[in-house]
Enzyme design. Sequence first.
Site, short mmCIF file in Angstrom:
data_model
loop_
_atom_site.label_atom_id
_atom_site.label_comp_id
_atom_site.label_asym_id
_atom_site.label_seq_id
_atom_site.Cartn_x
_atom_site.Cartn_y
_atom_site.Cartn_z
CB CYS A 110 40.04 93.47 -4.80
SG CYS A 110 41.68 94.11 -4.41
CG HIS A 245 40.62 89.47 -5.08
ND1 HIS A 245 41.27 89.92 -6.20
CD2 HIS A 245 41.28 90.00 -4.01
CE1 HIS A 245 42.27 90.69 -5.84
NE2 HIS A 245 42.30 90.75 -4.52
CG ASN A 275 46.02 91.23 -5.38
OD1 ASN A 275 45.23 91.65 -6.21
ND2 ASN A 275 45.82 91.39 -4.08
#
Length: 320
Positions: A110, A245, A275
């Site tokens: 990520c 993020h 996500n």
Amino acid sequence: MSFKVIGTGTCLPQKVVTNDDLSEFVDTSDEWIFPRTGIKRRHVCTTETLDDLAISAAQKAVEMSGIDPGQIGLVVCSTTSSDHPIPSVACVVAGSLGIECPAYDVYIACSGFVHGLEIADGYFARGRAKYALVLSAEKCTRLVDWSDRSTCVLFGDGAGAAVIEATDDESLPMRGWTKAGFELTLPGQPSKSPYDQHPADYGDSLAMNGRAIFRFAVKAINKEVKALAAEAGIDYHDIDHYIFHQANERILSFAVDHLGIDNDKVVRTIQETGNISSACIPIAMDKLNREGKLHDGDLLCLVGFGGGLSVGSCLIRWQS
């Protein structure tokens, strides 16, 4: 050395899967998912390949930049979910754009997009390139256990890209670090070697310790925002846009509360996309850009965190 962003792009799969859709085959519901994650829906690949997403996002970024693709001197793609480890997604994108330059993938989950920016900045500093294409493409839905409601509800697919140009302007801080741990694991391809006696230890799909990652993420955001501001000699409250993020709305809310920053300065895409690992940050930046919310001189703070465990952060001065 420094750089400015001159083009951004996003590509999301056409199919949208809502929380109610998931409840048809997973023991879950919108009432369970949304309060815990902030997610209402996500985009899921059906006929699209990861290459399709990456190429489309890259093309949009290049078109916005106004430069000829042949001027790009580096392509870096962050991904943990490529259709094929060889050739790299970056090589496929470079080929689709008709350019010949160094092109390779980075595999840092990520935080990968921010690390890609730092790699490009290093190329700029050595005079290796004037323009770089940094992108993230993730097909997270191929990695999860679709019977596990604690993970499958979190993720979506998509790609985001940015074209950046080297400048001689102020050099703003960029940071990266890792904390070795197995709080988030993804198994690799099983060994075909007749000599390999080491069994796979991590199951057959993505697995995570949600509580441990939550604590790590909130601490990482707080640490990075304060460290970047201190290095730049500014008050972090004066930052115009925070692009974190998009792992979980609770993480974002806790970070906002702990830092005491204006909630409206923190961009959110998680409700609509879930996500998407390293693609979250470039997609969020493209959202701000295309909605006309980024103005000349605005200061952006990017913080990525995830598998590794890894962290990447930076400040960017927006130039129209």
